[in-house]
Design a protein around this motif. Structure first.
Motif, PDB file in Angstrom:
ATOM      1  N   LEU A  20       0.805  -1.230   0.000  1.00 14.95           N
ATOM      2  CA  LEU A  20       0.000   0.000   0.000  1.00 14.95           C
ATOM      3  C   LEU A  20       0.842   1.286   0.000  1.00 14.95           C
ATOM      4  O   LEU A  20       0.550   2.194  -0.775  1.00 14.95           O
ATOM      5  CB  LEU A  20      -0.996  -0.007   1.160  1.00 14.95           C
ATOM      6  CG  LEU A  20      -1.906  -1.246   1.249  1.00 14.95           C
ATOM      7  CD1 LEU A  20      -2.929  -1.096   2.366  1.00 14.95           C
ATOM      8  CD2 LEU A  20      -2.626  -1.508  -0.072  1.00 14.95           C
ATOM      9  N   PRO A  21       1.883   1.394   0.846  1.00 19.68           N
ATOM     10  CA  PRO A  21       2.692   2.622   0.742  1.00 19.68           C
ATOM     11  C   PRO A  21       3.345   2.778  -0.626  1.00 19.68           C
ATOM     12  O   PRO A  21       3.561   3.905  -1.090  1.00 19.68           O
ATOM     13  CB  PRO A  21       3.751   2.467   1.841  1.00 19.68           C
ATOM     14  CG  PRO A  21       3.629   1.102   2.372  1.00 19.68           C
ATOM     15  CD  PRO A  21       2.308   0.559   1.982  1.00 19.68           C
ATOM     16  N   GLN A  79      -5.473   3.847  -4.641  1.00 23.26           N
ATOM     17  CA  GLN A  79      -6.310   2.640  -4.692  1.00 23.26           C
ATOM     18  C   GLN A  79      -6.348   2.091  -6.123  1.00 23.26           C
ATOM     19  O   GLN A  79      -6.281   0.879  -6.335  1.00 23.26           O
ATOM     20  CB  GLN A  79      -7.740   2.961  -4.235  1.00 23.26           C
ATOM     21  CG  GLN A  79      -7.869   3.231  -2.750  1.00 23.26           C
ATOM     22  CD  GLN A  79      -7.714   4.689  -2.385  1.00 23.26           C
ATOM     23  OE1 GLN A  79      -7.195   5.484  -3.161  1.00 23.26           O
ATOM     24  NE2 GLN A  79      -8.147   5.054  -1.197  1.00 23.26           N
ATOM     25  N   ALA A  80      -6.409   3.030  -7.093  1.00 22.29           N
ATOM     26  CA  ALA A  80      -6.434   2.606  -8.499  1.00 22.29           C
ATOM     27  C   ALA A  80      -5.097   1.968  -8.885  1.00 22.29           C
ATOM     28  O   ALA A  80      -5.060   0.983  -9.633  1.00 22.29           O
ATOM     29  CB  ALA A  80      -6.735   3.806  -9.387  1.00 22.29           C
ATOM     30  N   VAL A  81      -4.006   2.536  -8.353  1.00 23.39           N
ATOM     31  CA  VAL A  81      -2.669   1.978  -8.634  1.00 23.39           C
ATOM     32  C   VAL A  81      -2.596   0.552  -8.102  1.00 23.39           C
ATOM     33  O   VAL A  81      -2.150  -0.380  -8.789  1.00 23.39           O
ATOM     34  CB  VAL A  81      -1.562   2.851  -7.982  1.00 23.39           C
ATOM     35  CG1 VAL A  81      -0.201   2.181  -8.103  1.00 23.39           C
ATOM     36  CG2 VAL A  81      -1.525   4.239  -8.605  1.00 23.39           C
ATOM     37  N   GLN A  82      -3.077   0.369  -6.882  1.00 18.82           N
ATOM     38  CA  GLN A  82      -3.016  -0.941  -6.248  1.00 18.82           C
ATOM     39  C   GLN A  82      -3.843  -1.971  -7.025  1.00 18.82           C
ATOM     40  O   GLN A  82      -3.417  -3.101  -7.235  1.00 18.82           O
ATOM     41  CB  GLN A  82      -3.499  -0.823  -4.793  1.00 18.82           C
ATOM     42  CG  GLN A  82      -3.347  -2.078  -3.958  1.00 18.82           C
ATOM     43  CD  GLN A  82      -1.929  -2.616  -3.952  1.00 18.82           C
ATOM     44  OE1 GLN A  82      -0.968  -1.840  -3.947  1.00 18.82           O
ATOM     45  NE2 GLN A  82      -1.777  -3.924  -4.006  1.00 18.82           N
ATOM     46  N   LYS A  83      -5.011  -1.509  -7.465  1.00 16.52           N
ATOM     47  CA  LYS A  83      -5.903  -2.400  -8.212  1.00 16.52           C
ATOM     48  C   LYS A  83      -5.236  -2.844  -9.522  1.00 16.52           C
ATOM     49  O   LYS A  83      -5.244  -4.022  -9.881  1.00 16.52           O
ATOM     50  CB  LYS A  83      -7.222  -1.663  -8.504  1.00 16.52           C
ATOM     51  CG  LYS A  83      -8.358  -2.567  -8.891  1.00 16.52           C
ATOM     52  CD  LYS A  83      -9.640  -1.776  -9.034  1.00 16.52           C
ATOM     53  CE  LYS A  83     -10.678  -2.606  -9.763  1.00 16.52           C
ATOM     54  NZ  LYS A  83     -11.865  -1.832 -10.069  1.00 16.52           N
ATOM     55  N   LEU A  84      -4.627  -1.864 -10.193  1.00 14.95           N
ATOM     56  CA  LEU A  84      -3.965  -2.156 -11.463  1.00 14.95           C
ATOM     57  C   LEU A  84      -2.791  -3.119 -11.254  1.00 14.95           C
ATOM     58  O   LEU A  84      -2.602  -4.068 -12.020  1.00 14.95           O
ATOM     59  CB  LEU A  84      -3.481  -0.843 -12.097  1.00 14.95           C
ATOM     60  CG  LEU A  84      -2.879  -0.965 -13.482  1.00 14.95           C
ATOM     61  CD1 LEU A  84      -3.932  -1.377 -14.496  1.00 14.95           C
ATOM     62  CD2 LEU A  84      -2.252   0.365 -13.911  1.00 14.95           C
ATOM     63  N   ARG A  85      -2.024  -2.858 -10.196  1.00 16.08           N
ATOM     64  CA  ARG A  85      -0.883  -3.735  -9.894  1.00 16.08           C
ATOM     65  C   ARG A  85      -1.363  -5.170  -9.668  1.00 16.08           C
ATOM     66  O   ARG A  85      -0.787  -6.123 -10.205  1.00 16.08           O
ATOM     67  CB  ARG A  85      -0.153  -3.215  -8.647  1.00 16.08           C
ATOM     68  CG  ARG A  85       0.926  -4.169  -8.157  1.00 16.08           C
ATOM     69  CD  ARG A  85       1.513  -3.726  -6.828  1.00 16.08           C
ATOM     70  NE  ARG A  85       2.364  -4.786  -6.297  1.00 16.08           N
ATOM     71  CZ  ARG A  85       3.368  -4.594  -5.477  1.00 16.08           C
ATOM     72  NH1 ARG A  85       3.663  -3.390  -5.070  1.00 16.08           N
ATOM     73  NH2 ARG A  85       4.083  -5.606  -5.029  1.00 16.08           N
ATOM     74  N   ASN A  86      -2.420  -5.316  -8.894  1.00 12.36           N
ATOM     75  CA  ASN A  86      -2.954  -6.654  -8.614  1.00 12.36           C
ATOM     76  C   ASN A  86      -3.428  -7.335  -9.891  1.00 12.36           C
ATOM     77  O   ASN A  86      -3.172  -8.520 -10.107  1.00 12.36           O
ATOM     78  CB  ASN A  86      -4.121  -6.569  -7.621  1.00 12.36           C
ATOM     79  CG  ASN A  86      -3.639  -6.219  -6.228  1.00 12.36           C
ATOM     80  OD1 ASN A  86      -2.449  -6.343  -5.923  1.00 12.36           O
ATOM     81  ND2 ASN A  86      -4.541  -5.764  -5.385  1.00 12.36           N
TER      82      ASN A  86
END
Lengths: 683, 78
Positions: free
Chosen positions: A47-48, A67-74
């Motif tokens: 998350l950081p 949150q969008a970055v995290q979603k895309l990464r996943n």
């Protein structure tokens, strides 16, 4: 071959030592075996990194939430795992591959070669900050190394071996092992058992004399056993217990703000070999003051960004500690930079007082500030503080029927209101003010030379950081420079603003108390007033206070107070006494940076917990806490040596009571807290 | 000389029992704004965990596989 499951590390090591006697090769799993994570869920570390990518994108004009970055990464990671699953048994992913794809998707034409490296460095930094080597296993590893065993680290993870080597090196493990193997490099993992033949072939190992140790019953237990390796599996109830606690603090914090600060402190707690016995004062520094000062500094960082400040000055002796805390935790909290330059500014109330009168003369507010401490009584105290030559001022005093000994403070015997009226008349006397201005012109010139030298006037907006309380230093500093055209807009950030004398905010000068501000009704935070000196002494710099700015042929000279007199020696003694407390604060700052970055919270999130901590530690402290933390001597050049009337000094404070009274007087803390509530409501 | 963390994974000198006590006191005496405070249920869970978590998990870890299955079953039906 047998697979052994152990429910305690001691028993596993005991068995491992027995088996190792007849084996040449020992391989270890890395995560949750050799290294444990402070956080219950490894995904929280991502998350950081998502927040970092989001802010880097923001700098390039790309608006994307973390949150969008995290979603895309996943999504991209999962996509890679699915693709790998077509050709391999294991659905593995490789960090540089999916992260590069993620970054390219977000940054498009703004993607640069160094971006992946930057993000990877931060991810590894965050990972290594949450990883702690297991002391007992590391000791055994060293022992095995000394027995010339071949040692390997094998991990099923998306980080390639190159990255794992960095983590192992930071944990002090790399020198002990022959190599580190990651499933991300070959997509042959322990989970399917295909990693073991690969390693056997690559390093020319014999599975008959090979032991593998890990925590996963399948990857580290069943698979190596099927291959013919002896496997020891650790199922650690202690780790489950620890993780169950942090998980609950973390999850409760989402719904109840009170737990956010507690989760922060739970994450900051030392684990394994870090948790060694410390002096009581160190503990208070680490557990009580450290997190609060960390959050204070974090909030200043956020304010600097919001206001677009280009320079931040830490000043007075407490600022020295805040600056050190800033240096320890800010790089982790704000990895994208975008922060002002920082500098320590040598100032003190005594040194600035004189210079503050050089252009506006001695104002009634300045005189009132000088007369505020109970030890100050008459004009000689005013002259001492503002570095005025009393002898040359006496004719003016006489003209207004005053003498240097006329009592000007209602806290002292001999006070008459007529003296205050005469003082006001004196301050309106232009001839008197001209004499004052003449007397303080030299320190003023020296101050301006000093400020010009450090580039104070080169910025349009600057921040200044101090502990509090009235904001006198900032007030004097502003009074000394406000007449200049290039005077910057000064934003003051103090730990606690008591505002005993109202601070006049104007367009170029403002002050805010971040932990406590009298302008906000905040009962719990107001408990700071119980023991202000503790905060002041705890944050005090080791160097002596600045006494004066002296004009020299070269420009200026900073004259510091001598350490050789009784007061100087008492101060040195106090500094030595508080040294463990300060060390605790500095050590806490490092842990604070990583923990706060991981949680993604800010001062406002931690505030309910800090309210509790302040109330518990200051208004309802244990006797031992008061005895330990109470300062032994408190130096303040601003205070005079006069003794005020007993009634005028006010009621006795909780932190002034003897240990016996603190221990045995019934309802003492409660009674004094009721009194405190009344005082806060009235003021 | 004591460690910063207690053997119960609690903060030395500011343990959860103290948190519970001060929060309880906050019901009767206005101590300050704790933003809904610690809450009774989370407090009791955490108190229990700090005090009895170690022996509890030493037992539960032996039946982790079965407990996990049971947990999934409950989750499916809830």
């Amino acid at each position: 071959m047998m697979r052994n499951t152990f429910y305690s590390l001691d028993k596993l090591i005991e068995r491992g030592k027995h088996l190792a006697a007849s084996c040449d090769t020992i391989s270890f799993d890395l995560f949750d075996t050799l290294l444990i994570r402070r956080i219950h869920d490894p995904d929280v570390v991502k998350l950081p990194v998502a927040r970092y990518i989001s802010s880097l994108a923001g700098h390039r004009g790309i608006n994307v939430s973390w949150q969008a970055v995290q979603k895309l990464r996943n999504q991209i990671e999962q996509q890679q795992r699915d693709e790998t699953g077509i050709n391999f048994d294991d659905h593995e992913a490789c960090y540089p591959v999916f992260m590069e794809k993620t970054l390219r998707e977000i940054f498009a034409q703004h993607y640069g070669d160094s971006l992946l490296e930057q993000v990877t460095d931060y991810e590894l930094e965050m990972e290594s900050r949450v990883l702690v080597p297991r002391r007992q296993l590391v000791d055994w590893l060293i022992e095995l190394k000394s027995q010339n065993k071949r040692l390997f680290i094998i991990s099923d993870i998306y980080l390639p071996a190159e990255h794992l080597r960095i983590l192992a090196n930071r944990a002090g493990l790399l020198d002990q092992v022959e190599d580190v193997i990651s499933s991300a490099d070959t997509f042959l993992a322990k989970a399917s058992g295909q990693a073991f033949p690969l390693i056997e072939k690559k390093f020319n190992l014999s599975k008959a004399s090979w032991i593998h140790i890990g925590d996963n019953p399948i990857s580290d237990g069943l698979r190596p056993t099927e291959f013919g390796i002896q496997a020891l599996v650790l199922k650690d109830g202690e780790e489950k217990f620890r993780k169950a606690l942090i998980k609950r603090y973390f999850n409760y914090g989402k719904g109840r703000p009170f737990y956010r600060g507690r989760a922060l402190q739970q994450l900051m707690l030392p684990l394994e070999g870090e948790n060694i016995p410390r002096p009581d004062l160190y503990r208070e520094g680490y557990n009580f003051l450290g997190p609060m000062i960390g959050a204070f500094v974090q909030h200043i960082g956020e304010e600097c960004r919001r206001l677009g400040l280009t320079k931040l000055f830490f000043f007075s002796r407490e600022g020295y500690t805040f600056k050190r805390v800033w240096e320890q935790c800010v790089p982790t909290l704000f990895p994208d930079g975008d922060l002002p330059e920082i500098e320590y500014l040598y100032v003190s109330r005594m040194a600035l007082a004189g210079a503050s009168c050089a252009h506006q003369g001695l104002t009634s507010i300045s005189a009132n500030i000088a007369l505020l401490p109970p030890g100050n009584k008459d004009f000689s105290d005013i002259a001492r503080i503002f570095q005025l030559d009393l002898r040359r001022l006496e004719p003016y005093l006489e003209r207004h029927k005053l003498s240097s000994a006329s009592c000007l403070s209602p806290l002292h015997q001999g006070y008459d209101q007529k003296y205050s009226v005469r003082l006001m008349e004196l301050l309106e006397d232009a001839a008197f003010q001209n004499e004052v201005k003449t007397q303080v012109s030299e320190p003023s010139e020296a101050l301006i030379a000093y400020l010009s030298d450090i580039g104070f006037f080169r910025h349009q907006q600057v921040g200044v950081v101090d502990i509090g309380w009235l904001g006198t230093i900032q007030r004097f500093l502003y009074d000394a420079v406000k007449h200049r055209n290039e005077c910057p807009r000064i934003h003051g950030f103090v730990f606690g603003a008591t505002r005993g004398i109202p601070f006049r905010d104007d367009l170029k000068n403002s002050l805010q108390g971040l932990i406590y501000d009298r302008q906000r009704f905040d009962l719990a935070a107001s408990t700071i007033l119980y023991a202000r000196d503790v905060f002041e002494e705890a944050c005090r710099a080791p160097h002596p206070t600045l006494e004066q700015y002296e004009r020299t042929a070269e420009g200026y000279h900073l004259k510091f107070r001598t350490k050789d007199d009784i007061t100087g020696m008492a101060e040195q003694k106090q500094d030595e006494y508080y040294a463990p407390l300060q060390q605790g604060i500095f050590d806490a700052a490092k842990s604070f940076g990583a923990a706060s970055a991981l949680l993604g919270y800010a001062l406002e999130d931690y505030r309910p917990w800090f309210h509790y901590v302040l109330t518990a530690k200051l208004a309802f402290p244990r006797t031992s806490e008061v005895v330990d933390m109470r300062h032994k001597s408190h130096l303040d050049d601003f205070h005079g040596t006069n003794t005020p009337l007993k009634m005028a000094t006010g009621n006795r404070q909780l932190w002034d009571y003897e240990p016996m009274a603190l221990r045995f007087l019934p309802f003492l803390r409660l009674r004094l807290f009721w009194r405190h509530i009344r005082e806060v409501i009235k003021s | 000389m004591k460690p910063i963390r207690t053997s119960r994974y609690d903060i030395a000198g500011n343990g959860f029992f103290r948190v519970f006590r001060i929060n309880l006191m906050n019901i009767f005496v206005p101590l300050g704004n704790f933003k809904r405070g610690a809450g009774l249920k989370p407090s009791l869970v955490l108190l229990f965990l700090h005090w009895f978590g170690r022996p509890l998990f030493q037992v539960l870890i032996r039946y982790e596989r079965y407990l996990h299955k049971l947990y999934l079953k409950i989750k499916r039906h809830s």
